[in-house]
Write a protein that holds these residues in place. Structure first.
Motif, PDB file in Angstrom:
ATOM      1  N   THR A 128     -29.657 -10.981   8.274  1.00 29.21           N
ATOM      2  CA  THR A 128     -28.491 -11.141   7.413  1.00 29.21           C
ATOM      3  C   THR A 128     -27.240 -11.327   8.267  1.00 29.21           C
ATOM      4  O   THR A 128     -27.230 -10.987   9.459  1.00 29.21           O
ATOM      5  CB  THR A 128     -28.336  -9.924   6.498  1.00 29.21           C
ATOM      6  OG1 THR A 128     -28.434  -8.723   7.277  1.00 29.21           O
ATOM      7  CG2 THR A 128     -29.421  -9.913   5.428  1.00 29.21           C
ATOM      8  N   TYR A 166     -25.566  -9.335  -0.066  1.00 27.34           N
ATOM      9  CA  TYR A 166     -26.393 -10.502   0.230  1.00 27.34           C
ATOM     10  C   TYR A 166     -27.580 -10.555  -0.736  1.00 27.34           C
ATOM     11  O   TYR A 166     -28.333  -9.585  -0.848  1.00 27.34           O
ATOM     12  CB  TYR A 166     -26.916 -10.450   1.668  1.00 27.34           C
ATOM     13  CG  TYR A 166     -25.834 -10.318   2.707  1.00 27.34           C
ATOM     14  CD1 TYR A 166     -24.813 -11.256   2.807  1.00 27.34           C
ATOM     15  CD2 TYR A 166     -25.829  -9.248   3.598  1.00 27.34           C
ATOM     16  CE1 TYR A 166     -23.818 -11.138   3.764  1.00 27.34           C
ATOM     17  CE2 TYR A 166     -24.837  -9.127   4.556  1.00 27.34           C
ATOM     18  CZ  TYR A 166     -23.837 -10.069   4.633  1.00 27.34           C
ATOM     19  OH  TYR A 166     -22.851  -9.946   5.576  1.00 27.34           O
ATOM     20  N   THR A 183     -24.075 -15.061  -0.876  1.00 30.18           N
ATOM     21  CA  THR A 183     -23.252 -13.984  -0.335  1.00 30.18           C
ATOM     22  C   THR A 183     -22.088 -13.771  -1.280  1.00 30.18           C
ATOM     23  O   THR A 183     -21.349 -14.717  -1.576  1.00 30.18           O
ATOM     24  CB  THR A 183     -22.725 -14.320   1.069  1.00 30.18           C
ATOM     25  OG1 THR A 183     -23.825 -14.477   1.966  1.00 30.18           O
ATOM     26  CG2 THR A 183     -21.813 -13.216   1.580  1.00 30.18           C
TER      27      THR A 183
END
Length: 422
Positions: A128, A166, A183
């Motif tokens: 991420t 996320y 996001t």
């Protein structure tokens, strides 16, 4: 942090716990990183026989020399591929709280069950944009596969954005492999803390669309991420009219459930920094009504045990754990809260009244359950996260906590914890 499976083919939920960050606020390893998985035997006549060690998962979490490369943070059981077995999803933070976001390993790991080897194998890892900790699992796009939403780790105070969630898409052509789908910057003052997922906005027609809510650390409100379909999420900030000022919420862990009998609307439970449980009543349209009165938010009696370091106040509720369960045989959801201590930690029981409120009796020791076994050494130091699961399949949820300073778990088997409650 700890997770319990809802069910397995044998009917008995299994237990998994991450071994990584000894301190939830600073990523310092107490010992080697890994995810410990325990098989539930179903034999709880003698509690010592209830769990047997199955596997220590280290693949992707340590290097070839056995040195940690990331800090596993939280774990969930989920059906991530097409077989009948539950798999594991693990979020991971950074070894260094101030590490460069372009360096290091973190993100979300998926481990799928290998029936032949009888173990979990690493299926995928997605890096991420920033380290993550709290996460929730749900089918956000209604394709029949479980997806993931993860919130930026509360340790990271050097990243931009600080306040992101996320959304990770489970790929249909390779189930169990995730990719970043969206996001969402939540617009909070600092970090997003924990995140929960449910259908909070039922106004959209067609199939239910699962939304997400972040409990925003160092802020009085929450961020509601409304699912518009196709991983398009709208953002709305919700701040309570009964705001208690800066640092009032400090959500580290949240729980979601239908706390009003007969309601189809999802509510959220979290903790305030003054040791109070606060309930956010969902209206089914993406809004929340905050309970502000003390009569609806009984304070937890924390004066009868030693907090970390001895003396003074207990740790701020950013450390606390909270979970929903059915503890006294009724249909009304109850709550379990942990307030960790250097000596014996306890689990606080709040029984659901069925009207969105909870009963807690500070004078009754049955509402404050010690997690030590009473046989000498204290094995429940710094109990933080808690989950509820019916380990022995008797119809009553049991309580499992992860004890960070003593490197153990505690299991409280329910013999009905409080007979006859509301």
């Amino acid at each position: 942090m700890i997770g319990a499976s809802g069910s397995e083919p044998d009917g008995f939920p299994e237990v998994a716990i991450v071994n990584g960050a000894m301190n939830v606020n600073t990523t310092s390893l107490g010992s080697g990183a890994g995810v410990y998985v325990y098989r539930n035997t179903g034999d709880w006549e003698n509690p010592a026989n209830g769990l047997t060690f199955l596997q220590n998962i280290t693949e992707g979490l340590v290097d070839g020399m056995g040195e940690p490369v990331t800090v596993p943070a939280e774990v969930r059981f989920a059906h991530m591929n097409a077989d009948e077995h539950l798999d594991l999803v693990v979020s991971a933070a950074s070894l260094e709280p101030n590490a460069d976001p372009a360096e290091g390993t973190w993100g979300v790991f998926v481990y799928v069950w290998n029936s032949q080897a009888e173990q979990f194998d690493l299926k995928s890892h997605i890096q991420t944009p920033a380290p993550v900790r709290g996460f929730a699992i749900a089918d956000f796009d209604n394709d029949g596969l479980i997806d993931v939403v993860a919130a930026v780790d509360l340790n990271q105070q050097t990243y931009d954005p600080l306040d992101a969630a996320y959304f990770l898409y489970n790929l249909p052509y390779d189930p169990g492999r995730l990719e970043l789908a969206a996001t969402v910057v939540t617009g909070t003052f600092l970090n997003s803390g924990d995140v929960v997922a449910a259908d909070f906005n039922k106004l959209l027609f067609g199939l239910p669309l699962i939304d997400a809510v972040t409990g925003d650390l160092f802020d009085d409100g929450v961020s509601v991420l409304t699912n518009g379909g196709g991983f398009n999420f709208g953002l709305a900030r919700r701040t309570p009219a009964c705001s208690e000022g800066f640092n009032a919420w400090l959500f580290h862990d949240m729980a979601v459930g239908r706390f009003t009998a007969g309601s189809t609307r999802e509510d959220i439970a979290g903790l305030l920094r003054n040791d109070q449980v606060r309930i956010l009543h969902g209206d089914g349209r993406g809004n929340f009504i905050y309970d502000c009165g003390d009569n609806e938010n009984p304070g937890l009696d924390t004066d009868d045990f030693d907090p970390p370091g001895g003396g003074g106040d207990p740790l701020p509720p950013v450390w606390n754990g909270i979970a929903v369960g059915h503890l006294n045989g009724g249909t009304k959801p109850d709550l379990v809260v942990t307030v960790p201590a250097d000596l014996t930690s306890r689990a606080w029981i709040l029984l659901g009244k069925g009207d969105g409120r909870f009963q807690y009796n500070a004078g009754d020791p049955k509402y404050r359950l010690p997690l030590d076994d009473g046989n000498g050494s204290d094995f429940s130091k710094l109990s933080i996260q808690v989950v509820c699961a019916d380990l022995n399949q008797d119809g009553f949820d049991d309580i499992i906590t992860s004890n960070h300073r003593s490197h153990t778990i505690s299991v409280l088997i329910n013999s009905t914890l409080i007979v006859g409650g509301p």
